[in-house]
Write an enzyme that holds these catalytic residues in place. Structure first.
Site, short mmCIF file in Angstrom:
data_model
loop_
_atom_site.label_atom_id
_atom_site.label_comp_id
_atom_site.label_asym_id
_atom_site.label_seq_id
_atom_site.Cartn_x
_atom_site.Cartn_y
_atom_site.Cartn_z
N TYR A 116 -2.86 -1.54 10.46
CA TYR A 116 -2.99 -2.26 9.18
C TYR A 116 -1.83 -1.88 8.25
O TYR A 116 -1.16 -2.74 7.68
CB TYR A 116 -4.35 -1.94 8.52
CG TYR A 116 -4.27 -2.03 7.02
CD1 TYR A 116 -4.17 -3.27 6.41
CD2 TYR A 116 -4.22 -0.88 6.22
CE1 TYR A 116 -4.02 -3.36 5.02
CE2 TYR A 116 -4.07 -0.97 4.85
CZ TYR A 116 -3.97 -2.20 4.26
OH TYR A 116 -3.80 -2.29 2.91
N HIS A 117 -1.63 -0.57 8.04
CA HIS A 117 -0.56 -0.13 7.13
C HIS A 117 0.80 -0.61 7.63
O HIS A 117 1.67 -0.95 6.85
CB HIS A 117 -0.58 1.40 6.98
CG HIS A 117 -1.74 1.94 6.19
ND1 HIS A 117 -2.89 2.41 6.79
CD2 HIS A 117 -1.94 2.07 4.86
CE1 HIS A 117 -3.73 2.83 5.85
NE2 HIS A 117 -3.18 2.63 4.67
N LYS A 151 1.79 -4.02 6.57
CA LYS A 151 2.28 -4.08 5.18
C LYS A 151 3.77 -3.69 5.14
O LYS A 151 4.51 -4.20 4.30
CB LYS A 151 1.44 -3.18 4.29
CG LYS A 151 -0.01 -3.64 4.18
CD LYS A 151 -0.35 -4.15 2.80
CE LYS A 151 -1.70 -4.83 2.78
NZ LYS A 151 -2.12 -5.20 1.42
N SER A 172 -1.42 3.50 10.34
CA SER A 172 -2.35 2.67 11.12
C SER A 172 -1.65 1.33 11.36
O SER A 172 -0.63 1.04 10.72
CB SER A 172 -3.65 2.42 10.34
OG SER A 172 -3.44 1.47 9.30
N THR A 181 0.83 -1.20 0.00
CA THR A 181 0.00 0.00 0.00
C THR A 181 0.87 1.26 0.00
O THR A 181 1.94 1.29 0.61
CB THR A 181 -0.97 0.01 1.21
OG1 THR A 181 -1.50 1.32 1.38
CG2 THR A 181 -0.30 -0.39 2.50
N1 USQ Z 1 -11.43 9.93 4.85
C1 USQ Z 1 -12.30 10.97 5.10
N2 USQ Z 1 -13.61 10.66 5.30
C2 USQ Z 1 -14.08 9.38 5.25
C3 USQ Z 1 -13.18 8.33 5.02
C4 USQ Z 1 -11.87 8.63 4.82
O1 USQ Z 1 -11.91 12.13 5.11
O2 USQ Z 1 -15.29 9.19 5.46
C5 USQ Z 1 -10.00 10.21 4.61
C6 USQ Z 1 -9.07 9.45 5.52
O3 USQ Z 1 -8.91 10.12 6.76
C7 USQ Z 1 -7.81 9.35 4.67
C8 USQ Z 1 -8.34 9.30 3.24
O4 USQ Z 1 -9.68 9.75 3.30
O5 USQ Z 1 -7.04 10.53 4.81
C9 USQ Z 1 -8.32 7.92 2.63
O6 USQ Z 1 -9.04 7.06 3.47
P1 USQ Z 1 -9.54 5.60 3.00
O7 USQ Z 1 -10.40 5.07 4.09
O8 USQ Z 1 -10.10 5.68 1.61
O9 USQ Z 1 -8.15 4.83 2.83
P2 USQ Z 1 -7.23 4.05 3.88
O10 USQ Z 1 -7.82 3.92 5.23
O11 USQ Z 1 -5.86 4.65 3.79
O12 USQ Z 1 -7.19 2.58 3.27
C10 USQ Z 1 -7.55 2.26 1.93
C11 USQ Z 1 -7.79 0.76 1.86
C12 USQ Z 1 -6.48 0.05 2.19
C13 USQ Z 1 -5.39 0.55 1.23
C14 USQ Z 1 -5.25 2.05 1.34
C15 USQ Z 1 -4.29 2.65 0.35
O13 USQ Z 1 -8.81 0.37 2.76
O14 USQ Z 1 -6.66 -1.37 2.08
O15 USQ Z 1 -4.15 -0.05 1.55
O16 USQ Z 1 -6.53 2.66 1.04
S1 USQ Z 1 -3.45 4.07 0.99
O17 USQ Z 1 -4.42 5.01 1.52
O18 USQ Z 1 -2.67 4.68 -0.08
O19 USQ Z 1 -2.59 3.59 2.06
#
Ligand code: USQ
Length: 383
Positions: A181-182, A185, A179, A144
């Site tokens: 989770y991250h 990875k 997190s 990720t």
């Molecule tokens: N966010 C909001 N409002 C929401 C949900 C999320 O502002 O209702 C924000 C989060 O705080 C974050 C961003 O949007 O800053 C992305 O959140 P996300 O829930 O889309 O992504 P994340 O939790 O990071 O995880 C998701 C996948 C995970 C993958 C990751 C890629 O669930 O499996 O590894 O995206 S990355 O984000 O590049 O690490």
């Protein structure tokens, strides 16, 4: 190729199985339904129900003529994975078999423990099973972009050249995950890098950003072939969540200032990337790292796209900033390199107005099934 997909029931796993079997590969999927079980236990069910793996494979066979072999079991159990590798002897292993939710990993001690044990345990078992049965096979591992965090310098593609006191060397780009989770990875990557160095494994680590969308070339309009569309806080990625919120008339849940920037891609492009990585394998003794996303957006940018699409479709979409339940930077520099997959032939599908409106149109069909209580529960990162 003989391809074994670990975690073949997931949001990306099942669409990958269809994509690669349609391309003529011999595909087996393995899964223990962990995600489905957590979805049920935490009341985070997807927007519409999809068949189990046997039902999915039967439906796919009916519409395409292609066979996907199904094996249900726990990859964290050595007996199961050992037999699976002995039976399938894959040329390529795609490893998606991880607890994928950042909020779930921060929920409580039990969820954190499950995330750590599952993710590290399955990665370790996969390495051992490769060594025992197919030491020359290629492992495509889903990492990720979140492993890198949000450093104040450009994020390179996996590796960083460092000059220190007149000498130079190349290191894995520094990791600072946001997190548990991250962090699993990051630990996976270290484990893989160790076995690449000592055993000469062949590994591609795909550093993927958040994925959105549902329809692919293989699903067409058939919702029995589609993936899970999660809009809950645990398993819903932010753009999918915002689109369902817009359709439900629920104010978009922007966390904090909304300047959090990430690299995003459509599910179609995630599949293109995985197929390119599979069909162009890493060399023996190589840990190839590819940054897998198409465009960067802030949370505010995404909310804007959803609001504009809503206006075109006659929906009144409002935005509400919520106190951020996560611990993350809300305004920051973000400039990751992502040329590796383009060099392999990726043809990006950007987030156009048409793509937005198509996705919103699909969600509108299930408007009456949205359970608003599932949208926000505020899992806190703080202790
Ligand atoms: N966010 C909001 N409002 C929401 C949900 C999320 O502002 O209702 C924000 C989060 O705080 C974050 C961003 O949007 O800053 C992305 O959140 P996300 O829930 O889309 O992504 P994340 O939790 O990071 O995880 C998701 C996948 C995970 C993958 C990751 C890629 O669930 O499996 O590894 O995206 S990355 O984000 O590049 O690490």
């Amino acid at each position: 190729m003989k391809i074994l997909i670990l975690g073949g029931d997931g949001y990306i796993g099942w669409p990958t199985a269809m994509k690669l079997s349609a391309a003529g590969h011999d595909v087996t999927v393995a899964d223990n339904y962990m995600r489905r079980n957590i979805m049920r236990d935490t009341d985070c069910e997807a927007l519409f129900a999809v068949p189990n793996l046997h039902g999915r494979a039967a439906r796919w066979k009916e519409v395409s003529g292609h066979t996907v072999e199904v094996r249900v079991g726990d990859l964290n159990s050595w007996d199961f994975i050992d037999q699976l590798f002995a039976d399938t002897m894959p040329d390529t292993i795609i490893h998606y078999a991880e607890q994928p939710s950042a909020p779930y990993s921060m929920l409580d001690r039990r969820a954190a423990d499950l995330t750590l044990r599952n993710n590290l345990g399955v990665t370790f078992n996969t390495i051992q099973a490769m060594n025992a049965h197919v030491p020359d096979a290629h492992l495509v591992k889903l990492g990720t972009m979140g492993e890198y965090g949000t450093p104040n310098i450009d994020i390179e593609e996996g590796w960083l050249e460092v000059e220190h006191k007149g000498r130079k060397d190349k290191f894995l780009f520094p990791r600072a995950a946001g997190s548990l989770y991250h962090t699993t990875k990051v630990l996976d990557t270290d484990l893989l890098w160790f076995y690449v160095r000592v055993w000469g494994l062949r590994v591609t680590d795909l550093m993927q950003g958040p994925v959105y969308g549902l329809a692919t070339d293989e699903t067409g309009d058939d919702d029995q072939l589609m993936s899970f569309l999660n809009y809950d806080e645990m398993f819903g990625t932010v753009l999918n969540r915002f689109m369902v919120q817009a359709v439900a008339g629920y104010p978009l849940t922007v966390y904090g200032k909304g300047g959090q920037t990430r690299g995003y891609l459509h599910l179609r492009d995630a599949l293109q990337c995985v197929k390119l990585a599979v069909e162009n394998p890493a060399g023996a003794g190589e840990l190839r790292v590819l940054n897998q996303f198409v465009e960067t957006f802030s949370v505010n940018d995404l909310a804007g796209h959803v609001q504009e699409s809503g206006a075109r479709l006659g929906l009144d979409v409002t935005i509400k900033s919520l106190p951020n339940p996560r611990k993350e930077m809300e305004e920051h520099y973000y400039n990751p390199v992502h040329t590796g997959l383009l060099d392999l032939g990726l043809k990006p599908n950007p987030l156009t107005a048409e793509v937005m409106d198509d996705m919103m149109g699909l969600i509108l069909r299930y408007k009456d099934q949205i359970v608003k209580e599932r949208i926000f529960r505020g899992v806190q990162w703080k202790r």
